[in-house]
Design a protein around this motif. Structure first.
Motif, PDB file in Angstrom:
ATOM      1  N   LYS A  94       0.840  -1.203   0.000  1.00  0.00           N
ATOM      2  CA  LYS A  94       0.000   0.000   0.000  1.00  0.00           C
ATOM      3  C   LYS A  94       0.872   1.248   0.000  1.00  0.00           C
ATOM      4  O   LYS A  94       0.616   2.215  -0.721  1.00  0.00           O
ATOM      5  CB  LYS A  94      -0.923  -0.015   1.223  1.00  0.00           C
ATOM      6  N   LYS A  95       1.938   1.216   0.806  1.00  0.00           N
ATOM      7  CA  LYS A  95       2.887   2.333   0.858  1.00  0.00           C
ATOM      8  C   LYS A  95       3.617   2.492  -0.476  1.00  0.00           C
ATOM      9  O   LYS A  95       3.837   3.605  -0.954  1.00  0.00           O
ATOM     10  CB  LYS A  95       3.909   2.105   1.977  1.00  0.00           C
ATOM     11  N   TRP A  96       4.015   1.373  -1.084  1.00  0.00           N
ATOM     12  CA  TRP A  96       4.724   1.408  -2.364  1.00  0.00           C
ATOM     13  C   TRP A  96       3.882   2.132  -3.413  1.00  0.00           C
ATOM     14  O   TRP A  96       4.383   2.973  -4.157  1.00  0.00           O
ATOM     15  CB  TRP A  96       5.057  -0.013  -2.812  1.00  0.00           C
ATOM     16  N   LYS A  97       2.603   1.784  -3.473  1.00  0.00           N
ATOM     17  CA  LYS A  97       1.721   2.385  -4.471  1.00  0.00           C
ATOM     18  C   LYS A  97       1.503   3.874  -4.206  1.00  0.00           C
ATOM     19  O   LYS A  97       1.265   4.653  -5.126  1.00  0.00           O
ATOM     20  CB  LYS A  97       0.390   1.640  -4.496  1.00  0.00           C
ATOM     21  N   GLU A  98       1.608   4.269  -2.944  1.00  0.00           N
ATOM     22  CA  GLU A  98       1.457   5.679  -2.581  1.00  0.00           C
ATOM     23  C   GLU A  98       2.739   6.465  -2.820  1.00  0.00           C
ATOM     24  O   GLU A  98       2.701   7.611  -3.247  1.00  0.00           O
ATOM     25  CB  GLU A  98       1.081   5.789  -1.094  1.00  0.00           C
ATOM     26  N   ARG A  99       3.890   5.826  -2.546  1.00  0.00           N
ATOM     27  CA  ARG A  99       5.163   6.538  -2.509  1.00  0.00           C
ATOM     28  C   ARG A  99       5.956   6.540  -3.816  1.00  0.00           C
ATOM     29  O   ARG A  99       6.805   7.402  -4.030  1.00  0.00           O
ATOM     30  CB  ARG A  99       6.059   5.943  -1.413  1.00  0.00           C
ATOM     31  N   VAL A 100       5.704   5.569  -4.697  1.00  0.00           N
ATOM     32  CA  VAL A 100       6.517   5.458  -5.912  1.00  0.00           C
ATOM     33  C   VAL A 100       5.720   5.931  -7.129  1.00  0.00           C
ATOM     34  O   VAL A 100       4.580   5.526  -7.340  1.00  0.00           O
ATOM     35  CB  VAL A 100       6.981   4.004  -6.132  1.00  0.00           C
ATOM     36  N   LYS A 101       6.352   6.797  -7.907  1.00  0.00           N
ATOM     37  CA  LYS A 101       5.707   7.313  -9.123  1.00  0.00           C
ATOM     38  C   LYS A 101       6.669   7.159 -10.297  1.00  0.00           C
ATOM     39  O   LYS A 101       7.851   7.491 -10.198  1.00  0.00           O
ATOM     40  CB  LYS A 101       5.342   8.791  -8.953  1.00  0.00           C
ATOM     41  N   LEU A 102       6.154   6.635 -11.399  1.00  0.00           N
ATOM     42  CA  LEU A 102       6.957   6.513 -12.608  1.00  0.00           C
ATOM     43  C   LEU A 102       6.876   7.803 -13.415  1.00  0.00           C
ATOM     44  O   LEU A 102       5.789   8.333 -13.641  1.00  0.00           O
ATOM     45  CB  LEU A 102       6.463   5.345 -13.467  1.00  0.00           C
ATOM     46  N   LEU A 103       8.029   8.311 -13.829  1.00  0.00           N
ATOM     47  CA  LEU A 103       8.072   9.497 -14.689  1.00  0.00           C
ATOM     48  C   LEU A 103       8.334   9.035 -16.118  1.00  0.00           C
ATOM     49  O   LEU A 103       9.354   8.414 -16.404  1.00  0.00           O
ATOM     50  CB  LEU A 103       9.188  10.439 -14.238  1.00  0.00           C
ATOM     51  N   GLU A 148       7.256   5.427   8.255  1.00  0.00           N
ATOM     52  CA  GLU A 148       7.636   5.230   6.852  1.00  0.00           C
ATOM     53  C   GLU A 148       8.415   3.929   6.710  1.00  0.00           C
ATOM     54  O   GLU A 148       9.544   3.827   7.191  1.00  0.00           O
ATOM     55  CB  GLU A 148       8.482   6.401   6.348  1.00  0.00           C
ATOM     56  N   ILE A 149       7.820   2.920   6.057  1.00  0.00           N
ATOM     57  CA  ILE A 149       8.501   1.628   5.927  1.00  0.00           C
ATOM     58  C   ILE A 149       8.874   1.313   4.488  1.00  0.00           C
ATOM     59  O   ILE A 149       9.474   0.274   4.228  1.00  0.00           O
ATOM     60  CB  ILE A 149       7.635   0.485   6.504  1.00  0.00           C
ATOM     61  N   ALA A 194       8.175  11.545   6.370  1.00  0.00           N
ATOM     62  CA  ALA A 194       7.417  10.369   6.805  1.00  0.00           C
ATOM     63  C   ALA A 194       5.959  10.713   7.081  1.00  0.00           C
ATOM     64  O   ALA A 194       5.066   9.882   6.908  1.00  0.00           O
ATOM     65  CB  ALA A 194       8.065   9.759   8.046  1.00  0.00           C
ATOM     66  N   GLN A 195       5.718  11.949   7.490  1.00  0.00           N
ATOM     67  CA  GLN A 195       4.358  12.359   7.839  1.00  0.00           C
ATOM     68  C   GLN A 195       3.613  12.987   6.654  1.00  0.00           C
ATOM     69  O   GLN A 195       2.449  13.361   6.779  1.00  0.00           O
ATOM     70  CB  GLN A 195       4.408  13.338   9.018  1.00  0.00           C
ATOM     71  N   SER A 196       4.289  13.101   5.519  1.00  0.00           N
ATOM     72  CA  SER A 196       3.661  13.676   4.329  1.00  0.00           C
ATOM     73  C   SER A 196       2.866  12.614   3.589  1.00  0.00           C
ATOM     74  O   SER A 196       2.930  11.429   3.904  1.00  0.00           O
ATOM     75  CB  SER A 196       4.732  14.260   3.391  1.00  0.00           C
ATOM     76  N   ARG A 197       2.126  13.051   2.585  1.00  0.00           N
ATOM     77  CA  ARG A 197       1.376  12.123   1.735  1.00  0.00           C
ATOM     78  C   ARG A 197       1.855  12.256   0.296  1.00  0.00           C
ATOM     79  O   ARG A 197       2.410  13.276  -0.085  1.00  0.00           O
ATOM     80  CB  ARG A 197      -0.130  12.438   1.810  1.00  0.00           C
ATOM     81  N   GLY A 198       1.598  11.215  -0.483  1.00  0.00           N
ATOM     82  CA  GLY A 198       1.938  11.279  -1.905  1.00  0.00           C
ATOM     83  C   GLY A 198       3.297  10.691  -2.219  1.00  0.00           C
ATOM     84  O   GLY A 198       4.000  10.181  -1.347  1.00  0.00           O
ATOM     85  N   PRO A 199       3.701  10.751  -3.503  1.00  0.00           N
ATOM     86  CA  PRO A 199       4.944  10.117  -3.959  1.00  0.00           C
ATOM     87  C   PRO A 199       6.197  10.728  -3.331  1.00  0.00           C
ATOM     88  O   PRO A 199       6.276  11.938  -3.131  1.00  0.00           O
ATOM     89  CB  PRO A 199       4.943  10.370  -5.472  1.00  0.00           C
ATOM     90  N   LEU A 200       7.175   9.862  -3.020  1.00  0.00           N
ATOM     91  CA  LEU A 200       8.479  10.299  -2.519  1.00  0.00           C
ATOM     92  C   LEU A 200       9.616   9.761  -3.380  1.00  0.00           C
ATOM     93  O   LEU A 200      10.706  10.306  -3.390  1.00  0.00           O
ATOM     94  CB  LEU A 200       8.689   9.807  -1.076  1.00  0.00           C
ATOM     95  N   ILE A 201       9.351   8.662  -4.095  1.00  0.00           N
ATOM     96  CA  ILE A 201      10.377   8.031  -4.922  1.00  0.00           C
ATOM     97  C   ILE A 201       9.929   8.125  -6.377  1.00  0.00           C
ATOM     98  O   ILE A 201       8.852   7.629  -6.733  1.00  0.00           O
ATOM     99  CB  ILE A 201      10.589   6.557  -4.526  1.00  0.00           C
ATOM    100  N   PHE A 202      10.727   8.784  -7.196  1.00  0.00           N
ATOM    101  CA  PHE A 202      10.376   8.991  -8.599  1.00  0.00           C
ATOM    102  C   PHE A 202      11.326   8.189  -9.480  1.00  0.00           C
ATOM    103  O   PHE A 202      12.540   8.350  -9.403  1.00  0.00           O
ATOM    104  CB  PHE A 202      10.455  10.478  -8.948  1.00  0.00           C
ATOM    105  N   VAL A 203      10.741   7.307 -10.285  1.00  0.00           N
ATOM    106  CA  VAL A 203      11.532   6.457 -11.159  1.00  0.00           C
ATOM    107  C   VAL A 203      11.355   6.937 -12.589  1.00  0.00           C
ATOM    108  O   VAL A 203      10.260   6.905 -13.138  1.00  0.00           O
ATOM    109  CB  VAL A 203      11.087   4.977 -11.044  1.00  0.00           C
TER     110      VAL A 203
END
Length: 214
Positions: A94-103, A148-149, A194-203
């Motif tokens: 669930k975190k992966w889908k929230e935190r990772v975004k493909l560019l 944040e895991i 860690a307390q924010s929402r949305g993507p943090l890792i951009f690929v």
């Protein structure tokens, strides 16, 4: 060599137990093929989470202890271990889908270039920085402690590099006070992140890859 082999053994053991759980949780994932990066990051994160949970971060023999504890947990409480793992994987995905975004292509190119430039500026300082692993473990602990895991290893390294890159003309690596300031600033950003929402890792991937995957 011994340290590297311990690390490899841990990652292989974790990889084996996580592969099936990831497939069960999301059958669409090709964790041994095009989605192998998902498995690799999950392995790093699960290892870091267990080190934190079992209070092993910062200990010299943490790899040996981690393997021993994992094996004992698996052998003595197989059902509990399976349940624990399934719950963790569900939360992590669930975190992966929230935190990772493909560019795709030039999407968000300006933001990406700015970050890339800052990371590039940090490289000379990063190469000279002593005790990198210990510093990153402190950052990983802060991320996990604040919920944040996902991507803990990636985020801790990049947070530290970004702080170094932004202060590249101010940081003297032989000054302990300045390194402590860099660490404190990074920890503050880690708590906020860690307390924010949305993507943090951009690929960033090219359109050819995107078309092939789809």
């Amino acid at each position: 060599m011994e340290k590297a082999s311990e690390s490899d053994f841990i990652m292989n053991f974790v990889e084996i137990i996580l592969t099936e759980k990831l497939k069960d949780a999301d059958p669409a994932l090709d964790v041994l093929g095009s989605d192998r990066k998902v498995l690799q990051v999950a392995c790093q994160d699960f290892t870091n989470y267990l080190k934190y949970h079992w209070d092993l971060i910062g200990k010299e023999a943490n790899n040996c202890e981690l393997v021993e504890k994992m094996e004992n947990f698996f052998k003595e409480n197989p059902v509990e271990f399976e349940t624990y793992l399934a719950i963790w994987i569900g939360i992590w995905l669930k975190k992966w889908k929230e935190r990772v975004k493909l560019l795709i292509g030039n999407q968000s190119a300006n933001k990406w270039n700015k970050v890339s430039n800052t990371l590039a500026n940090a490289e000379p300082l990063w190469k000279k920085l002593d005790h990198k692993q210990e510093i990153m473990e402190v950052i990983v602990t802060t991320l996990i402690k604040n919920g944040e895991i996902c991507g803990t290893e990636i985020l801790s390294e990049n947070l530290l590099k970004l702080e170094l890159g932004e202060k590249v003309n101010q940081v003297m690596l032989n000054e302990k006070e300045q390194i402590l300031t860099v660490l404190n600033n990074t920890l503050r950003k880690a708590r906020d992140m860690a307390q924010s929402r949305g993507p943090l890792i951009f690929v960033k991937i090219d359109k050819g890859y995107y078309n092939a995957v789809n």
